[in-house]
Each structure stands twice: as C-alpha cells, then as structure tokens.
Design a protein around this motif. Structure first.
Motif, PDB file in Angstrom:
ATOM      1  N   SER A  31       0.827  -1.212   0.000  1.00 31.66           N
ATOM      2  CA  SER A  31       0.000   0.000   0.000  1.00 31.66           C
ATOM      3  C   SER A  31       0.858   1.257   0.000  1.00 31.66           C
ATOM      4  O   SER A  31       0.530   2.233  -0.675  1.00 31.66           O
ATOM      5  CB  SER A  31      -0.922   0.006   1.222  1.00 31.66           C
ATOM      6  OG  SER A  31      -1.827  -1.067   1.157  1.00 31.66           O
ATOM      7  N   LEU A  32       1.951   1.245   0.748  1.00 25.66           N
ATOM      8  CA  LEU A  32       2.862   2.392   0.746  1.00 25.66           C
ATOM      9  C   LEU A  32       3.492   2.572  -0.635  1.00 25.66           C
ATOM     10  O   LEU A  32       3.712   3.698  -1.079  1.00 25.66           O
ATOM     11  CB  LEU A  32       3.941   2.230   1.807  1.00 25.66           C
ATOM     12  CG  LEU A  32       3.495   2.505   3.247  1.00 25.66           C
ATOM     13  CD1 LEU A  32       4.556   2.060   4.234  1.00 25.66           C
ATOM     14  CD2 LEU A  32       3.156   3.974   3.430  1.00 25.66           C
ATOM     15  N   THR A  67       2.041   1.907  -3.422  1.00 26.27           N
ATOM     16  CA  THR A  67       1.004   2.495  -4.263  1.00 26.27           C
ATOM     17  C   THR A  67       0.811   3.970  -3.916  1.00 26.27           C
ATOM     18  O   THR A  67       0.620   4.804  -4.793  1.00 26.27           O
ATOM     19  CB  THR A  67      -0.329   1.742  -4.068  1.00 26.27           C
ATOM     20  OG1 THR A  67      -0.123   0.367  -4.404  1.00 26.27           O
ATOM     21  CG2 THR A  67      -1.430   2.312  -4.933  1.00 26.27           C
ATOM     22  N   THR A  68       0.887   4.275  -2.619  1.00 26.06           N
ATOM     23  CA  THR A  68       0.696   5.650  -2.162  1.00 26.06           C
ATOM     24  C   THR A  68       1.859   6.544  -2.578  1.00 26.06           C
ATOM     25  O   THR A  68       1.664   7.699  -2.948  1.00 26.06           O
ATOM     26  CB  THR A  68       0.538   5.681  -0.626  1.00 26.06           C
ATOM     27  OG1 THR A  68      -0.542   4.808  -0.260  1.00 26.06           O
ATOM     28  CG2 THR A  68       0.242   7.080  -0.121  1.00 26.06           C
ATOM     29  N   TYR A  69       3.068   6.008  -2.495  1.00 27.30           N
ATOM     30  CA  TYR A  69       4.279   6.771  -2.841  1.00 27.30           C
ATOM     31  C   TYR A  69       5.070   6.033  -3.931  1.00 27.30           C
ATOM     32  O   TYR A  69       6.168   5.540  -3.677  1.00 27.30           O
ATOM     33  CB  TYR A  69       5.151   6.980  -1.603  1.00 27.30           C
ATOM     34  CG  TYR A  69       4.402   7.642  -0.478  1.00 27.30           C
ATOM     35  CD1 TYR A  69       4.017   8.971  -0.564  1.00 27.30           C
ATOM     36  CD2 TYR A  69       4.062   6.927   0.662  1.00 27.30           C
ATOM     37  CE1 TYR A  69       3.314   9.579   0.460  1.00 27.30           C
ATOM     38  CE2 TYR A  69       3.359   7.530   1.690  1.00 27.30           C
ATOM     39  CZ  TYR A  69       2.984   8.852   1.583  1.00 27.30           C
ATOM     40  OH  TYR A  69       2.275   9.444   2.598  1.00 27.30           O
ATOM     41  N   ALA A  79       8.281   6.143   2.369  1.00 26.98           N
ATOM     42  CA  ALA A  79       7.524   5.210   3.212  1.00 26.98           C
ATOM     43  C   ALA A  79       8.139   5.135   4.608  1.00 26.98           C
ATOM     44  O   ALA A  79       7.420   5.171   5.616  1.00 26.98           O
ATOM     45  CB  ALA A  79       7.489   3.825   2.572  1.00 26.98           C
ATOM     46  N   TRP A 126       7.276   8.389   6.356  1.00 29.50           N
ATOM     47  CA  TRP A 126       5.863   8.464   6.706  1.00 29.50           C
ATOM     48  C   TRP A 126       5.552   7.623   7.940  1.00 29.50           C
ATOM     49  O   TRP A 126       4.791   8.048   8.806  1.00 29.50           O
ATOM     50  CB  TRP A 126       4.996   8.018   5.524  1.00 29.50           C
ATOM     51  CG  TRP A 126       3.530   8.134   5.813  1.00 29.50           C
ATOM     52  CD1 TRP A 126       2.763   9.256   5.693  1.00 29.50           C
ATOM     53  CD2 TRP A 126       2.663   7.103   6.299  1.00 29.50           C
ATOM     54  NE1 TRP A 126       1.469   8.982   6.073  1.00 29.50           N
ATOM     55  CE2 TRP A 126       1.389   7.665   6.444  1.00 29.50           C
ATOM     56  CE3 TRP A 126       2.848   5.761   6.623  1.00 29.50           C
ATOM     57  CZ2 TRP A 126       0.291   6.936   6.903  1.00 29.50           C
ATOM     58  CZ3 TRP A 126       1.761   5.035   7.080  1.00 29.50           C
ATOM     59  CH2 TRP A 126       0.498   5.616   7.214  1.00 29.50           C
ATOM     60  N   LEU A 176      -4.271   2.870   4.849  1.00 25.66           N
ATOM     61  CA  LEU A 176      -3.563   2.914   3.573  1.00 25.66           C
ATOM     62  C   LEU A 176      -4.313   2.211   2.455  1.00 25.66           C
ATOM     63  O   LEU A 176      -4.214   2.591   1.293  1.00 25.66           O
ATOM     64  CB  LEU A 176      -2.176   2.276   3.715  1.00 25.66           C
ATOM     65  CG  LEU A 176      -1.173   3.056   4.547  1.00 25.66           C
ATOM     66  CD1 LEU A 176       0.036   2.176   4.880  1.00 25.66           C
ATOM     67  CD2 LEU A 176      -0.740   4.320   3.836  1.00 25.66           C
ATOM     68  N   ASP A 177      -5.041   1.172   2.785  1.00 23.93           N
ATOM     69  CA  ASP A 177      -5.719   0.343   1.775  1.00 23.93           C
ATOM     70  C   ASP A 177      -7.170   0.130   2.198  1.00 23.93           C
ATOM     71  O   ASP A 177      -7.479  -0.795   2.947  1.00 23.93           O
ATOM     72  CB  ASP A 177      -4.997  -1.001   1.635  1.00 23.93           C
ATOM     73  CG  ASP A 177      -5.568  -1.875   0.534  1.00 23.93           C
ATOM     74  OD1 ASP A 177      -6.611  -1.511  -0.049  1.00 23.93           O
ATOM     75  OD2 ASP A 177      -4.978  -2.936   0.265  1.00 23.93           O
TER      76      ASP A 177
END
Length: 130
Positions: free
Chosen positions: A76-77, A79-81, A88, A91, A122-123
C-alpha cells in the motif's frame, strides 16, 4: 494460507521479503523483533542470519498473520508513494492527524489492532473485507 502447508522455499522467500522491508523502513533490530512479534528469547544479533537467507522464521499462525499485514502495508505504501520508496520509511515515523498525532509505526508496534488500523488507512479495500 495455512502455515502447516508452507514449504521451506516459501518460508525462506517470505522471511527474505520481511527482512528486506523492515530494513528498507530503517527499523532498528528491537522494533523489527517487536513488529514481527518474535519470541522474547529471540536475540537481535541473530537477525543477520535471516537477512542473509541462512534461516527462515518459524512461522506459526500469528507470525503468518503479521507477515500478511506487513506485506500489505508495504504494498500500500508503494502504491501511495510510487515515485519515492524512501518516503515510506519517513511516513511511518511521522505523526498522522488521523491517528491522533501518533506515528503509524507506533501503532504498528502496539499490536495487531494498531497494525490493522494502519493497513486499513492505507488500503481501504482491507476494511471492506472485514
């Protein structure tokens, strides 16, 4: 996945992935042990054997569940970054308003409930499944 059905190759692969992720997140040895919920008897100095691929973790149901959450958070991290994997690690250690100004890592180290909160944050698809 049932931990009794894991063969040695799969155990080694998951162990390698976990140790690489925790290193990429720049966690100290004690935090890595706590995050994985390894037994109190586990020595930090032995982590290098797992990082090198000499040994695999002794997976039980709890460690397998923790592994699934860590891998999910990592994905998920990513995908986020997507353009900055180093962020990550930053964060995870910064206070987040949604978590009452606690760092995500602090929640993750508090146990399964905290780890799930971070993963679900996150997800969002994870919270739909439960």
């Amino acid at each position: 996945m049932d931990f009794n059905q894991l063969d040695d190759k799969v155990k080694m692969n998951i162990t390698h992935q976990l140790t690489q992720i925790l290193e990429q997140w720049q966690l100290n040895d004690q935090d890595q042990i706590k995050l994985l919920s390894l037994p109190k008897s586990f020595k930090a100095r032995h982590l290098y054997l797992y990082r090198r691929g000499d040994k695999s973790f002794d997976f039980d149901e709890a460690l397998l569940q923790r592994s699934k959450m860590i891998l999910g958070i990592y994905e998920s991290l990513g995908t986020t970054y997507p353009t900055n994997k180093e962020y990550a690690a930053i964060w995870l250690k910064r206070p987040v308003k949604k978590f009452k100004h606690k760092a995500p890592l602090e929640l993750m180290l508090s146990g399964d409930t905290g780890m799930k909160r971070v993963w679900y944050f996150l997800d969002c698809t994870q919270s739909w499944q439960n």
